[in-house]
Structures are given as structure tokens and as C-alpha cells.
Design an enzyme around this catalytic site. Structure first.
Site, PDB file in Angstrom:
ATOM      1  N   LYS A 100       0.838  -1.196   0.000  1.00 54.49           N
ATOM      2  CA  LYS A 100       0.000   0.000   0.000  1.00 54.49           C
ATOM      3  C   LYS A 100       0.867   1.236   0.000  1.00 54.49           C
ATOM      4  O   LYS A 100       1.862   1.296   0.716  1.00 54.49           O
ATOM      5  CB  LYS A 100      -0.913  -0.006   1.234  1.00 54.49           C
ATOM      6  CG  LYS A 100      -1.834  -1.214   1.294  1.00 54.49           C
ATOM      7  CD  LYS A 100      -2.466  -1.394   2.656  1.00 54.49           C
ATOM      8  CE  LYS A 100      -3.305  -2.671   2.695  1.00 54.49           C
ATOM      9  NZ  LYS A 100      -3.874  -2.938   4.032  1.00 54.49           N
ATOM     10  N   ALA A 153      -1.623  -9.933   9.630  1.00 54.15           N
ATOM     11  CA  ALA A 153      -1.103 -11.145   8.995  1.00 54.15           C
ATOM     12  C   ALA A 153      -1.262 -12.379   9.878  1.00 54.15           C
ATOM     13  O   ALA A 153      -1.681 -13.438   9.401  1.00 54.15           O
ATOM     14  CB  ALA A 153       0.367 -10.942   8.625  1.00 54.15           C
ATOM     15  N   LYS A 171      -4.406   5.485   5.143  1.00 59.17           N
ATOM     16  CA  LYS A 171      -4.673   4.947   6.485  1.00 59.17           C
ATOM     17  C   LYS A 171      -3.388   4.733   7.274  1.00 59.17           C
ATOM     18  O   LYS A 171      -3.365   4.847   8.501  1.00 59.17           O
ATOM     19  CB  LYS A 171      -5.491   3.654   6.395  1.00 59.17           C
ATOM     20  CG  LYS A 171      -4.803   2.467   5.725  1.00 59.17           C
ATOM     21  CD  LYS A 171      -4.114   1.538   6.707  1.00 59.17           C
ATOM     22  CE  LYS A 171      -3.392   0.415   5.991  1.00 59.17           C
ATOM     23  NZ  LYS A 171      -2.689  -0.481   6.935  1.00 59.17           N
ATOM     24  N   ASP A 184      -9.929  -0.896   7.226  1.00 61.89           N
ATOM     25  CA  ASP A 184      -8.485  -1.028   7.419  1.00 61.89           C
ATOM     26  C   ASP A 184      -7.972   0.055   8.366  1.00 61.89           C
ATOM     27  O   ASP A 184      -7.108  -0.193   9.208  1.00 61.89           O
ATOM     28  CB  ASP A 184      -7.791  -0.927   6.057  1.00 61.89           C
ATOM     29  CG  ASP A 184      -6.410  -1.551   6.048  1.00 61.89           C
ATOM     30  OD1 ASP A 184      -5.987  -2.075   7.087  1.00 61.89           O
ATOM     31  OD2 ASP A 184      -5.754  -1.509   4.986  1.00 61.89           O
ATOM     32  N   THR A 213      -5.968  -0.610  11.875  1.00 61.59           N
ATOM     33  CA  THR A 213      -4.597  -0.135  11.990  1.00 61.59           C
ATOM     34  C   THR A 213      -4.433   0.867  13.123  1.00 61.59           C
ATOM     35  O   THR A 213      -3.362   0.976  13.711  1.00 61.59           O
ATOM     36  CB  THR A 213      -4.143   0.488  10.651  1.00 61.59           C
ATOM     37  OG1 THR A 213      -4.424  -0.422   9.592  1.00 61.59           O
ATOM     38  CG2 THR A 213      -2.662   0.773  10.638  1.00 61.59           C
ATOM     39  N   ARG A 261       2.627  -1.676  12.662  1.00 63.34           N
ATOM     40  CA  ARG A 261       3.893  -0.955  12.784  1.00 63.34           C
ATOM     41  C   ARG A 261       3.684   0.555  12.701  1.00 63.34           C
ATOM     42  O   ARG A 261       4.429   1.331  13.302  1.00 63.34           O
ATOM     43  CB  ARG A 261       4.879  -1.424  11.716  1.00 63.34           C
ATOM     44  CG  ARG A 261       5.548  -2.737  12.075  1.00 63.34           C
ATOM     45  CD  ARG A 261       6.534  -3.189  11.025  1.00 63.34           C
ATOM     46  NE  ARG A 261       5.866  -3.761   9.866  1.00 63.34           N
ATOM     47  CZ  ARG A 261       6.504  -4.335   8.847  1.00 63.34           C
ATOM     48  NH1 ARG A 261       7.823  -4.378   8.843  1.00 63.34           N
ATOM     49  NH2 ARG A 261       5.837  -4.847   7.851  1.00 63.34           N
ATOM     50  N   ASN A 262       2.669   0.981  11.943  1.00 63.15           N
ATOM     51  CA  ASN A 262       2.384   2.413  11.843  1.00 63.15           C
ATOM     52  C   ASN A 262       1.923   2.962  13.187  1.00 63.15           C
ATOM     53  O   ASN A 262       2.437   3.969  13.678  1.00 63.15           O
ATOM     54  CB  ASN A 262       1.312   2.655  10.776  1.00 63.15           C
ATOM     55  CG  ASN A 262       1.765   2.240   9.400  1.00 63.15           C
ATOM     56  OD1 ASN A 262       2.629   2.859   8.799  1.00 63.15           O
ATOM     57  ND2 ASN A 262       1.195   1.151   8.891  1.00 63.15           N
ATOM     58  N   VAL A 318      10.935  -1.182   8.604  1.00 63.98           N
ATOM     59  CA  VAL A 318      10.260  -0.426   7.545  1.00 63.98           C
ATOM     60  C   VAL A 318       8.829  -0.144   7.982  1.00 63.98           C
ATOM     61  O   VAL A 318       8.075  -1.060   8.314  1.00 63.98           O
ATOM     62  CB  VAL A 318      10.273  -1.206   6.216  1.00 63.98           C
ATOM     63  CG1 VAL A 318       9.468  -0.459   5.158  1.00 63.98           C
ATOM     64  CG2 VAL A 318      11.699  -1.428   5.742  1.00 63.98           C
ATOM     65  N   GLU A 365       5.553   1.649   6.470  1.00 64.10           N
ATOM     66  CA  GLU A 365       5.031   2.201   5.220  1.00 64.10           C
ATOM     67  C   GLU A 365       4.475   3.614   5.399  1.00 64.10           C
ATOM     68  O   GLU A 365       4.636   4.484   4.543  1.00 64.10           O
ATOM     69  CB  GLU A 365       3.943   1.279   4.643  1.00 64.10           C
ATOM     70  CG  GLU A 365       4.479  -0.016   4.040  1.00 64.10           C
ATOM     71  CD  GLU A 365       5.136   0.162   2.679  1.00 64.10           C
ATOM     72  OE1 GLU A 365       5.457   1.309   2.299  1.00 64.10           O
ATOM     73  OE2 GLU A 365       5.361  -0.844   1.999  1.00 64.10           O
TER      74      GLU A 365
END
Length: 354
Positions: free
Chosen positions: A101, A133, A193, A246, A250, A257-258, A281, A283
Site C-alpha cells: 500500500k 497477517a 490509512k 483497514d 490499523t 507498525r504504523n 520499515v 510504510e
């Protein structure tokens, strides 16, 4: 499955459980060999056994030979490079679905446009939704959107469209896909998002709670709608799984991770010290640049994304930035009302750390 991280492995497991011979391409040969030998991807999804019919390889040609569909699960920053490497090995017309994304930094292109440039002649789509996941790998009930641009022949025979065929391949067990023809709306939701989730994490880490998170989710959804509509997508897509769904997931857990990055920054950690100093990482950190650059270019107001961009990439102080966000002029929620009132407390101070 081009990408051997947690999400690529989880989606590969969904397909293999449904009876489809599935190959995961891993950049590292040692990881591919361990996946095949141990029947698990211990590096990204520990303690979860892989189903039969799922194998891994580090040979890109081997991964793509005779492939009927390709799922791209590489980081958005390396997508163009991945497409160029895959092109010589892809049979003509094989559908390609994005499972990453974002918006390409520098060009402002949606990821589907990047794939379209590098893999001409291949139907391009996206799989997106509220999908952690590990839960997907464990076959918890999970829903996602499968979106492709629909051609004339797809509308005549929708059951044979790439979107429908991909959805049918993924359908089974706890995984339930929905079909969409609004690829732009789905992609914008997935990119924006991540940035809103960092904002939620920042204020959660700073000591704020559910009112704050709900406000950011709702106003963040509005920013997603504005960008989607400006680019030719549909506002209602953003209220679905790939947008509001989503975004809600999130912004609800540091499993993301965000959200986790934002939470650590909100607690006062320096960026270099987040995630225990590991090079993780995130995103949304990349998307904060590409989303705001694109928004400025097309004239769309996205103040939450601008605030995250300022903190992450312009050296702005987190507390001052969110105070400025909250003291912006008062607006009408239905934008048709077209109202803007100067805030009565333009120098207000939120109670950080309370």
C-alpha cells in the site's frame, strides 16, 4: 507470491489451504530454504505450520514459471524494481494484484500506475482490508476487498473477470473477499490509512485515549474520501473494508507498525530509538511524504497527514504540531455547507501527558 514477509506468507497460506499450488519468492536464499525445510516462516510468522502445496524459492524465474496470477507483497519503495525484475518471467496477460500500500515517492503515482508502466498488458488490481497477517494465517474470520479496473469484457462476463477469479481463489475457511471495480478508491484508502495510524499512535502514546482516536479515525476517513474523489475514485469505497475498515484496525493496535511507531514517538522516543533501534520499515513513514506531496499537488486539504509529515520529516515538535491541528478554524462537517470560523482559542494547549 513475490515477498516472504508476514503478510505475503499469510496470503500464500490462504491460497494453499484452498487447494492452489502456491510459491513464495524470498529475496534471501537462506530464508527460502528454511521455509521449505521447517514448514514454517519462523522469521515472520513463528509457530505457525504452513499448509501442503506451499513452497518457497529465491529464484524469481522459478517462482513465476507457469503462474496464473501474481501477488506483489514487496515494500512500496521497491515495487518498481520488483516489477522490472519480474517482467521477463511473466506470461502474457497474467493478472497482477498489489498487496502493498502506498503512493510512489517523487512521482505521486498510485502503485497500480507504477505496475501499469512496468508491466504493460497485465490486468492490475489490489487486495486490501483490515487484515493483520498473524490472524489471517491462523484462519481467523477475515474480510478484504479485491479490486481491479473492469474492462468491457469483464462487465459482460463478471464471473470471469480478474477480480472475481482472484476473489474465488482466496475464498475459503475464514477468509472472505469482496469484489470492487474502484481500484483508485481502494488504493487511496490503503495509502492514507497508514499515515492516519501514525497520528493515532502519536496521541495515544502521549496519553490521550478513545475520544481522540475516534476523532482522528473519523476525520482521517474524510481525508481519504477527498483524495479518492479528487483522483477519480468513489467516496463510498473509502467507507468499506479497504478504507474505514483497514483504518479502524490499523489505528486500534500497536500490532500495526504504523500505530506502534506513532505510539513510541508520542512517548518521547527519538525515531532512531524506536523498535529497540532496529531498522523497521514503516510504510506510513514513507507514505507521509508521498501522500502529502500528492495532496498539495492536486489541491486537497489533508491536515492530519500534513501534521504527521511535519513531525516525521520537517523536524516539527509533536506537541506544538497537534496543538496547531486542534486549533484550526472551525469547519462544517457536511462540506456543502462551506463554513470556516476562526477558532476562539487559536493558541490553545492540549494537555499532553495527562
Amino acid at each position: 507470491m513475490l515477498g516472504s514477509g508476514s503478510w505475503g506468507t499469510a496470503l500464500a497460506m490462504v491460497l494453499a489451504r484452498n487447494g492452489h499450488a502456491t510459491k513464495i519468492w524470498a529475496r534471501r536464499d537462506d530464508l527460502a530454504r528454511r521455509i521449505n525445510a521447517d514448514r514454517q516462516n519462523a522469521e515472520y510468522l513463528p509457530d505457525i505450520l504452513l499448509p501442503a502445496g506451499l513452497t518457497a524459492t529465491s529464484d524469481l524465474g522459478d517462482a513465476l514459471v507457469a503462474a496464473e496470477a501474481v501477488l506483489l507483497v514487496t515494500p512500496s519503495s521497491s515495487l518498481r524494481e520488483m516489477c522490472r525484475a519480474a517482467r521477463p518471467h511473466l506470461a502474457e496477460g497474467v493478472p497482477v494484484a498489489l498487496c502493498c500500500k502506498g503512493i510512489e515517492r517523487g512521482t505521486g503515482l498510485l502503485l497500480s500506475e507504477v505496475v501499469g508502466q512496468e508491466l504493460p498488458g497485465h490486468p492490475v488490481g489490489a487486495i486490501s482490508g483490515p487484515t493483520f497477517a498473524r490472524e489471517t494465517a491462523l484462519d481467523h474470520p477475515t474480510a478484504a476487498t479485491v479490486a481491479f479496473e473492469w474492462r468491457y469484457e469483464d462487465r459482460l462476463n463478471p464471473e470471469n473477470s480478474p477480480a472475481a477469479r482472484m476473489a474465488m481463489s482466496l475464498s475459503g475457511g475464514g477468509f472472505r473477499p469482496y469484489v470492487s471495480d474502484d481500484l483508485i478508491g481502494v488504493e487511496v484508502g490503503g495509502a492514507v490509512k497508514n499515515v492516519i495510524a501514525i497520528a493515532c499512535g502519536m496521541l495515544s502514546g502521549a496519553g490521550f485515549a478513545e475520544n481522540t482516536r475516534a476523532a482522528l479515525i473519523t476525520r482521517g476517513t474524510d481525508e481519504m474520501k477527498l483524495m479518492a474523489e479528487a483522483l477519480g475514485g468513489r467516496r463510498e469505497t473509502v467507507t468499506g473494508l479497504s478504507g474505514a475498515g483497514d483504518l479502524t484496525l490499523t489505528c486500534s493496535s500497536t500490532t500495526s507498525r504504523n500505530m506502534s511507531l506513532g505510539f513510541q514517538l508520542g512517548q518521547g522516543l527519538a525515531r532512531a530509538d524506536c523498535f529497540g533501534g532496529r531498522n523497521v520499515v514503516v510504510e506510513g513513514e514513507v507514505n507521509a511524504v508521498s501522500v502529502t506531496d500528492l495532496a498539495r499537488r492536486i489541491g486537497v486539504s489533508m491536515p492530519i497527514c500534513e501534521t504527521v509529515h511535519a513531525v516525521l520529516h520537517e523536524g516539527a515538535a509533536l506537541e506544538a504540531s497537534f496543538n496547531a491541528l486542534w486549533s484550526r478554524p472551525i469547519e462544517a462537517e457536511p462540506r456543502a455547507l462551506d463554513l470556516s470560523l476562526a477558532h476562539p482559542e487559536p493558541t490553545m494547549t492540549l494537555q499532553f501527558g495527562s
